[in-house]
Design a protein around this motif. Structure first.
Motif, short mmCIF file in Angstrom:
data_model
loop_
_atom_site.label_atom_id
_atom_site.label_comp_id
_atom_site.label_asym_id
_atom_site.label_seq_id
_atom_site.Cartn_x
_atom_site.Cartn_y
_atom_site.Cartn_z
N LEU A 203 0.78 -1.23 0.00
CA LEU A 203 0.00 0.00 0.00
C LEU A 203 0.82 1.29 0.00
N PRO A 204 1.98 1.36 0.66
CA PRO A 204 2.69 2.65 0.68
C PRO A 204 3.02 3.21 -0.70
N ARG A 205 3.15 2.36 -1.72
CA ARG A 205 3.47 2.88 -3.05
C ARG A 205 2.34 3.74 -3.63
N TRP A 206 1.13 3.61 -3.08
CA TRP A 206 -0.01 4.36 -3.59
C TRP A 206 -0.32 5.60 -2.77
N LEU A 207 0.56 5.93 -1.84
CA LEU A 207 0.35 7.13 -1.03
C LEU A 207 0.59 8.39 -1.85
N ALA A 208 -0.09 9.46 -1.47
CA ALA A 208 0.19 10.78 -2.05
C ALA A 208 1.62 11.18 -1.70
N PRO A 209 2.27 11.96 -2.56
CA PRO A 209 3.65 12.37 -2.28
C PRO A 209 3.78 13.08 -0.94
N GLY A 210 4.76 12.65 -0.15
CA GLY A 210 5.02 13.28 1.14
C GLY A 210 4.09 12.88 2.25
N ALA A 211 3.25 11.87 2.01
CA ALA A 211 2.23 11.51 3.01
C ALA A 211 2.84 10.87 4.24
N VAL A 212 2.21 11.13 5.38
CA VAL A 212 2.42 10.37 6.61
C VAL A 212 1.25 9.41 6.72
N TRP A 213 1.54 8.15 7.06
CA TRP A 213 0.45 7.16 7.07
C TRP A 213 0.46 6.35 8.35
N GLN A 214 -0.72 5.84 8.68
CA GLN A 214 -0.86 4.93 9.81
C GLN A 214 -1.86 3.85 9.43
N THR A 215 -1.94 2.82 10.27
CA THR A 215 -2.97 1.79 10.08
C THR A 215 -3.94 1.83 11.26
N THR A 216 -5.20 1.56 10.93
CA THR A 216 -6.23 1.23 11.90
C THR A 216 -6.62 -0.22 11.64
N LEU A 217 -6.39 -1.07 12.61
CA LEU A 217 -6.59 -2.51 12.43
C LEU A 217 -7.70 -2.98 13.36
N ILE A 218 -8.75 -3.52 12.75
CA ILE A 218 -9.96 -3.89 13.49
C ILE A 218 -10.02 -5.41 13.57
N GLY A 219 -10.10 -5.93 14.80
CA GLY A 219 -10.16 -7.38 14.95
C GLY A 219 -9.73 -7.79 16.35
N ARG A 220 -9.26 -9.02 16.45
CA ARG A 220 -8.84 -9.57 17.74
C ARG A 220 -7.31 -9.70 17.76
N ALA A 221 -6.80 -10.77 18.32
CA ALA A 221 -5.34 -10.90 18.47
C ALA A 221 -4.62 -10.94 17.13
N GLU A 222 -5.34 -11.30 16.05
CA GLU A 222 -4.69 -11.40 14.73
C GLU A 222 -4.21 -10.05 14.20
N ILE A 223 -4.66 -8.94 14.79
CA ILE A 223 -4.23 -7.63 14.30
C ILE A 223 -2.78 -7.32 14.69
N TRP A 224 -2.28 -7.92 15.75
CA TRP A 224 -1.02 -7.46 16.32
C TRP A 224 0.19 -7.73 15.44
N PRO A 225 0.31 -8.87 14.72
CA PRO A 225 1.43 -8.99 13.78
C PRO A 225 1.40 -7.94 12.68
N VAL A 226 0.22 -7.44 12.33
CA VAL A 226 0.14 -6.42 11.29
C VAL A 226 0.48 -5.04 11.87
N HIS A 227 0.17 -4.80 13.14
CA HIS A 227 0.71 -3.62 13.81
C HIS A 227 2.24 -3.65 13.76
#
Length: 287
Positions: A203-227
């Motif tokens: 996904l970062p390749r599709w960011l607007a130039p100069g963007a700062v990005w974060q993730t919001t991860l919705i779920g249970r324990a499976e979200i933590w490896p993606v954090h």
């Protein structure tokens, strides 16, 4: 990695019932939860407002007096904290969130950057709720951006799929907003992007130039490896009782503070420090 990680705490969200889950509702509860998250490293508080009447705490509110009370309480409990106010509404009438943005003048407000069929199935294959269009056409996005510009508020673009993420770059080129683009990659909505580390890496390749990005991860324990993957890729980090009730080991979280402590560990494992509010302002281009 040298760049420090900005931690955002999504304190409460909407619709989760405070009689069943430990979500804060009142200004005092919001401030106490914010303080615990602040002490654990959160520089930004993402704020939803809930109705204050008995038995109504699971429902959203757009009362500007409540917005002011909640934000003032959080700011008093967390000196220097950055407020990120929600703005999501269905339909063309944005008067409620617009009034709240104008009243509290948050440094950041969420700006839902595109429309999404908001769907979920139950285990019996019936809809969990009637199929819903979360409508965010360009004219509505522009209306929010106009209010934010007027209030000195920086938009954080909520991106539920890849097309919405790419649209943010178009908004920038079309002159709909100026400044550092802030993109929040929302993963885990059943009809949006899944919580998936391999997808995240693309996904970062599709960011607007100069963007700062974060993730919001919705779920249970499976979200933590993606954090953890977010931290390793250089993204900023968000969690809180809006997004999950579960810690990395599968235990239920009792507070936002516990969740932010776990999120800070993801940053540290990736070799990154935790940004203070002042450092977060510099990274986000906030004045």
């Amino acid at each position: 990695m040298d760049e420090k990680a900005i931690l955002t705490c999504a304190l409460t969200g909407v619709l989760t019932d405070p009689r069943q889950h430990p979500v804060p509702v009142t200004p005092a509860q919001m401030a106490a939860e914010a303080r615990a998250a602040f002490e654990a490293g959160a520089a930004v508080m993402h704020v939803h407002l809930r109705r204050q009447e008995p038995g109504q705490g699971h429902l959203p509110s757009w009362e500007p007096e409540l917005a002011e009370a909640v934000v003032d309480a959080i700011r008093a409990a967390c000196p220097g904290v950055i407020i990120n106010l929600t703005s999501g509404v269905i339909g063309p009438d944005i008067a409620g969130p617009a009034t709240c943005i104008r009243r509290v003048r948050p440094e950041i407000a969420a700006c839902n950057a595109g429309s999404l069929n908001y769907l979920k199935l139950k285990e019996d294959w019936n809809w969990a709720w009637p199929p819903l269009l979360f409508d965010n056409p360009v004219a509505k996005v522009q209306a929010f951006l106009d209010v934010m510009r007027e209030s000195g508020t920086r938009p954080e673009f909520e991106c539920f799929d890849v097309g919405i993420l790419r649209s943010v770059g178009m908004y920038l080129k079309a002159g709909m907003f100026t400044g550092v683009p802030a993109c929040n990659l929302v993963m885990g909505v059943a009809s949006g992007m899944p919580v998936d580390a391999e997808l995240l890496a693309l996904l970062p390749r599709w960011l607007a130039p100069g963007a700062v990005w974060q993730t919001t991860l919705i779920g249970r324990a499976e979200i933590w490896p993606v954090h953890q993957k977010t931290a390793e890729l250089g993204g900023m980090l968000r969690t809180g009782l809006e997004d999950t009730f579960y810690l990395p080991d599968g235990r239920r979280a009792r507070s936002n503070g516990e969740l932010i402590e776990a999120l800070a560990q993801c940053a540290r494992k990736a070799g990154r420090g935790i940004a203070s509010p002042a450092e977060a302002r510099a990274l986000l281009g906030l004045t």
